[in-house]
Design a protein around this motif. Sequence first.
Motif, PDB file in Angstrom:
ATOM      1  N   GLY A 139       6.297  -5.896 -12.712  1.00  0.00           N
ATOM      2  CA  GLY A 139       6.622  -5.285 -11.420  1.00  0.00           C
ATOM      3  C   GLY A 139       7.779  -4.312 -11.568  1.00  0.00           C
ATOM      4  N   HIS A 140       7.723  -3.250 -10.809  1.00  0.00           N
ATOM      5  CA  HIS A 140       8.746  -2.197 -10.939  1.00  0.00           C
ATOM      6  C   HIS A 140       8.828  -1.351  -9.674  1.00  0.00           C
ATOM      7  N   PHE A 141      10.006  -0.738  -9.477  1.00  0.00           N
ATOM      8  CA  PHE A 141      10.146   0.413  -8.583  1.00  0.00           C
ATOM      9  C   PHE A 141       9.916   1.652  -9.430  1.00  0.00           C
ATOM     10  N   SER A 186       4.698   7.683  -4.895  1.00  0.00           N
ATOM     11  CA  SER A 186       3.824   6.586  -4.485  1.00  0.00           C
ATOM     12  C   SER A 186       2.770   6.351  -5.571  1.00  0.00           C
ATOM     13  N   GLU A 187       1.825   5.480  -5.286  1.00  0.00           N
ATOM     14  CA  GLU A 187       0.828   5.115  -6.300  1.00  0.00           C
ATOM     15  C   GLU A 187      -0.420   4.588  -5.601  1.00  0.00           C
ATOM     16  N   VAL A 188      -1.555   4.722  -6.286  1.00  0.00           N
ATOM     17  CA  VAL A 188      -2.809   4.179  -5.761  1.00  0.00           C
ATOM     18  C   VAL A 188      -3.459   3.302  -6.818  1.00  0.00           C
ATOM     19  N   ALA A 196       8.744  -1.803  -4.701  1.00  0.00           N
ATOM     20  CA  ALA A 196       8.418  -2.455  -5.976  1.00  0.00           C
ATOM     21  C   ALA A 196       7.006  -3.025  -5.862  1.00  0.00           C
ATOM     22  N   HIS A 197       6.253  -2.997  -6.961  1.00  0.00           N
ATOM     23  CA  HIS A 197       4.886  -3.514  -6.919  1.00  0.00           C
ATOM     24  C   HIS A 197       4.603  -4.389  -8.125  1.00  0.00           C
ATOM     25  N   ARG A 198       3.983  -5.528  -7.842  1.00  0.00           N
ATOM     26  CA  ARG A 198       3.562  -6.491  -8.867  1.00  0.00           C
ATOM     27  C   ARG A 198       2.118  -6.883  -8.581  1.00  0.00           C
TER      28      ARG A 198
END
Length: 192
Positions: free
Chosen positions: A90-92, A99-101, A138-140
């Motif tokens: 997981g990260h910022f 952003s991200e998809v 942040a996304h994991r």
Amino acid sequence: MIKIDEPYSLRLGSSTGISPYKVKVERRLSDLSGYFLDKMLVQEMLSMGENPVIYEVYELPQPPVSGMLNVGSTVIYPGKIGDEYYFTKGHFHEKESTSEVYIGLEGEGLILIQDRRGEITSLEIGPDVLVYIPPDTAHRSVNTGSRRLVFFAAYPSDAGHDYESIERTGFAKVVVERDGKPVVENNPSFHE
Ligand code: M6P
Ligand code: ZN
């Protein structure tokens, strides 16, 4: 061979999620030893020589130039450390405005998305599901299934990965198995 700056197409699916790819990153339990709740169990496993691959990332990176996109795929193996399902670090993004998809290809799982205030959202991912990850979160990714979780990702090539910020606080939620089912619970070791 795919050349930088030229149009290309690639194939989604198969064992690597995207093909062709240029870079492969493998993350084993030893790379994630501080991340799981049951740190004693992790130490025990590692001392017994048990160091499973948790996930792999396959990427077609571009130079870190504004306007370009990296594409890649992540393959998270099925498994748990204690009750906690396998997940990515997981990260910022270092560049907070990016952003991200993600697009699910195989298997089932959850994406945890957490803002700077610690507000967290969990979204299901799976085949034909697109998940949008807004700027400065942040996304994991967590594999809650019994098979591989494979998804496609696209994000600005100058985004950069900031692992430290989320490592300091942790994610506010954990995804654990309760009575054979995945449940999202408060993380007892989350600190703001
Ligand atoms: C996705 C993208 C990549 C990321 C990978 C693994 O494919 O978000 O940028 O590297 O997941 O996640 P992490 O880097 O947090 O381990
Ligand atoms: Zn990202």
